[in-house]
Scaffold this active site. Structure first.
Site, short mmCIF file in Angstrom:
data_model
loop_
_atom_site.label_atom_id
_atom_site.label_comp_id
_atom_site.label_asym_id
_atom_site.label_seq_id
_atom_site.Cartn_x
_atom_site.Cartn_y
_atom_site.Cartn_z
N ASP A 408 38.52 27.45 39.00
CA ASP A 408 39.76 28.33 38.69
C ASP A 408 39.47 27.69 36.92
O ASP A 408 38.07 26.87 36.80
CB ASP A 408 40.86 27.76 38.61
N ASP A 471 44.60 38.59 36.98
CA ASP A 471 44.67 38.46 38.53
C ASP A 471 44.95 39.76 39.09
O ASP A 471 46.17 40.80 37.90
CB ASP A 471 45.62 37.39 38.25
C1 GLA Z 1 44.84 32.35 39.23
C2 GLA Z 1 43.83 32.71 39.86
C3 GLA Z 1 44.04 33.31 41.29
C4 GLA Z 1 44.92 32.30 42.12
C5 GLA Z 1 46.18 31.21 40.98
C6 GLA Z 1 45.66 30.31 41.72
O1 GLA Z 1 45.82 32.76 38.65
O2 GLA Z 1 43.47 33.75 38.84
O3 GLA Z 1 43.13 34.01 41.75
O4 GLA Z 1 43.95 31.09 42.10
O5 GLA Z 1 44.96 31.26 39.96
O6 GLA Z 1 47.18 29.55 40.84
#
Ligand code: GLA
Length: 675
Positions: A408, A471
């Site tokens: 991430d 997301d």
């Molecule tokens: C981000 C990512 C998600 C998930 C969260 C975990 O928001 O985009 O897919 O992995 O972090 O905290």
């Protein structure tokens, strides 16, 4: 006496409209049917999740959205006034420009004119009496929807009488209907036809096959170093010599035999087809633990999904140790405490007491396992991440036995010195070189939401896949906003390097611990899976697999549909038609055919008249969509097969017309007659 009666009447006349009126705040309505060109509209937050701010002015309430955004409200003549303060949110960069419209029964009641960054919020205060349907629209002001973060602040409806706020928002309930036929009892091999591995690295591939059990497996011309378990179909071992190996896979049962060509490419490219598997985030989020991961692996086998090629069981965030403080920590405190051991190696938290045992558990089933971290000091959920320990963490992940890393961006934002491309790329290069030094193939998934147009450089920093968006969640506006905005990214995707529009939101989802059935209608779910397959997207199931229902299972086990995603050519679909709420996407397939999705999204994103962005009448249930041979670049006759129904529809000339359900899809395979 007369005087008293007169006073009472006067009071009633004066106060009646107030007693008999109700304020309904926009941010309190179910926003799932508000469409947005990017991300998901949120109550009391900007579209990127920040406090609502227009030209430096903060607002406590309202709805943040993104052009092109529509929201249709059924006022049924009970409205009185609509008030709001609107503008471009400060989080948008200077390129953003939007235009707000309020449309009552197809007539423009108010418009903002073009609004840009730093324009003060414009006040809306309009009469909405007698209006049956009220449309709230944000357009891109004609210059494309980039950076169009738009806010409806303090937006509220004054209504007469008691109005049930749920009746204001158009919603239709649909029953799930299964299209996927039951797999035949005869053997059929469904696993990927190409597979990449680095020389000298552990090899694991399971021959996925449907059909009656018991089944036995065989493989001809298997390269030296590999071993097939004939009972399970699991191939393990190691190949030392670079090169391409053509293998024949065989699956046999009492009813027959299936054969399939399989190419093993030993070199530096892995992940030759988009990864297919499960990820813990969309169901469990912070509630994930080792037992839930094991349960997902068990269910992958028990439900038979493994026989359709589903492979990865990926742990997302929340497996590491969470420091007490959520703020980014100073460098040297990272090595202290039990977040890492005395040598700086990362530890898992109590919910994951034995990582090597967990990876073994998953591998023994013929499945692979993934893990998650971030380049900053902390992950998005505030757990210990890799900053300044990248090499050690890569080694730890390899030593534990992981096959996949989702990496991430979170908390690296505090480290990044600027917003240049170089800065965006830096942490991903660091982890790439760390992964290159371990003796294990680890699929490398970049998760930085598309910053710096990652699709243009994700491959050059060694990513096998990269998130192109924020997301996902289980609303039509979010899922379709993400999916249909992938047009144009196709030239950056291919075997070993895929665009990732985020994980699947079908089945029981909820970001844990409590889950709910996806809010997508069945047709929207067909759209979701079809579009993701056409986009060559990584397919990561985000639901609780141990409680999967028949309908969701049918969506995830249609081999002809999944074959579109796993096609060895690896050519992502292009959008070839986009008008009046109808879209056609086409993808070249390895065998010379084309996989084509005809989608009826219902909203015209390029409408000329602002009123045309809405479906004013009862929402149509079906619409005819015509595909022409010339759009596909083919001539003459062509055969059409319905992939969800796995049924030939016949031979057509020049064009093919399908009836497509609202928010749904007809997914077909078009084969020119001469192929
Ligand atoms: C981000 C990512 C998600 C998930 C969260 C975990 O928001 O985009 O897919 O992995 O972090 O905290």
């Amino acid at each position: 006496m007369r005087k008293i009666i007169f006073t009472v009447l006067l009071t009633l006349v004066f106060y009646f409209p107030f007693i008999n009126s109700q304020t309904i705040w926009l941010d309190k309505l179910d926003l799932s049917s508000m469409s947005s060109g990017w991300n998901t509209p949120q109550a009391d937050k900007s579209i990127a999740g920040n406090p609502l701010t227009i030209a430096g002015q903060k607002f406590d309430r309202g709805v943040g959205t993104h052009s092109i955004s529509t929201f249709l409200l059924n006022l049924n003549g009970k409205g009185k006034r609509f008030t709001a303060e609107v503008g471009l949110d400060d989080e948008a960069t200077s390129q953003g420009s939007v235009e707000f419209y309020i449309i009552g029964d197809k007539k423009i009641l108010w418009k903002s004119g073009v609004m840009r960054k730093n324009d003060s919020a414009k006040k809306v205060d309009i009469d909405i009496s007698k209006i049956k349907k009220l449309g709230l629209l944000v357009t891109d002001a004609g210059d494309g929807l980039d950076y169009d973060h738009a806010d409806w602040c303090n937006a509220k409806l004054e209504m007469t009488g008691n109005v049930n706020s749920t009746s204001l928002v158009a919603s239709i309930k649909h029953k799930p209907y299964i299209l996927t036929p039951n797999p035949s009892d005869k053997p059929r091999i469904n696993s990927a036809k190409v597979f990449g591995v680095r020389p000298g690295h552990p090899f694991l591939y399971t021959i996925a096959a449907t059909g009656k059990r018991p089944m036995t497996f065989d493989a001809e011309y298997l390269p030296v170093g590999l071993l097939l378990n004939k009972k399970t179909g699991i191939i393990t071992g190691m190949i030392n010599k670079e090169g391409n190996y053509e293998v024949k896979l065989i699956a046999k049962n009492s009813l027959g035999k299936a054969e399939s060509k399989f190419k093993i490419s030993v070199g530096n490219t892995i992940c030759l087809t988009p990864p297919m598997g499960w990820n813990s985030w969309n169901c469990w989020a912070e509630a994930v633990d080792a037992d839930k991961v094991k349960a997902a692996a068990d269910a992958m086998v028990k439900t038979g999904l493994i026989n359709h090629g589903w492979t990865y069981i990926n742990i997302d965030d929340c497996w590491a140790i969470k420091p007490d403080s959520h703020v980014a920590m100073p460098k040297d405190s990272l090595t202290s405490g039990d977040q890492r051991d005395k040598d700086g190696m990362i530890n898992a938290n109590k919910k994951f007491p034995d990582m090597p045992a967990l990876t073994k558990y998953v591998h023994d089933k013929g499945l692979k396992i993934g893990i998650y971290s971030s380049p900053g000091p902390l992950t998005c959920a505030g757990y210990t991440a890799c900053y300044q320990h990248e090499q050690q963490d890569a080694e730890r992940f390899a030593e534990w036995g992981f096959d996949y890393l989702k990496y991430d961006w979170c908390s690296y934002g505090n480290i990044a010195k600027d917003k240049t491309l170089e800065t965006y790329q830096e942490p991903y290069k660091v982890m790439r070189s760390a992964l290159d030094k371990v003796d294990r193939d680890i699929v490398y998934s970049l998760c930085q939401y598309g910053m710096g147009e990652v699709w243009k450089w994700g491959d050059s920093v060694g990513g096998n896949l990269w998130r192109t968006t924020g997301d996902i969640n289980d609303s039509w506006s979010n899922m379709s906003g993400i999916g249909f905005n992938q047009a144009g990214h196709e030239k950056y995707s291919g075997p070993g390097h895929w665009n990732d529009p985020d994980m699947l939101v079908v089945g029981l989802v909820g970001w844990g611990p409590s889950l709910h059935p996806t809010r997508l209608t069945p047709d929207e779910q067909y759209t979701h899976i079809s579009l993701w397959c056409l986009l060559d997207a990584p397919l990561l199931i985000g639901c609780d697999l141990s409680r999967i229902d028949k309908f969701t299972l049918s969506l995830l086990s249609n081999d002809e549909v999944l074959a579109v995603d796993q096609d060895p050519l690896g050519k992502q679909a292009s959008r070839i038609f986009n008008e009046s709420g109808k879209q056609i996407w086409s993808k070249d397939m390895f065998d010379g055919s084309k996989a084509v999705g005809l989608f009826y999204t219902g909203v015209d994103n390029k409408a000329k008249d602002p009123a045309d962005y809405f479906n004013w009448n009862k929402i149509p249930t079906k619409e005819k969509i015509t595909l022409t041979a010339s759009e596909l670049g083919i001539t003459g006759k062509f055969k059409v097969r319905d992939l969800w129904r796995q049924r030939d529809l016949g031979t057509f000339k020049d064009k093919y017309t399908a009836e497509v359900p609202y928010h749904g899809v007809i997914l077909i395979k078009v084969t020119p007659k001469n192929k």
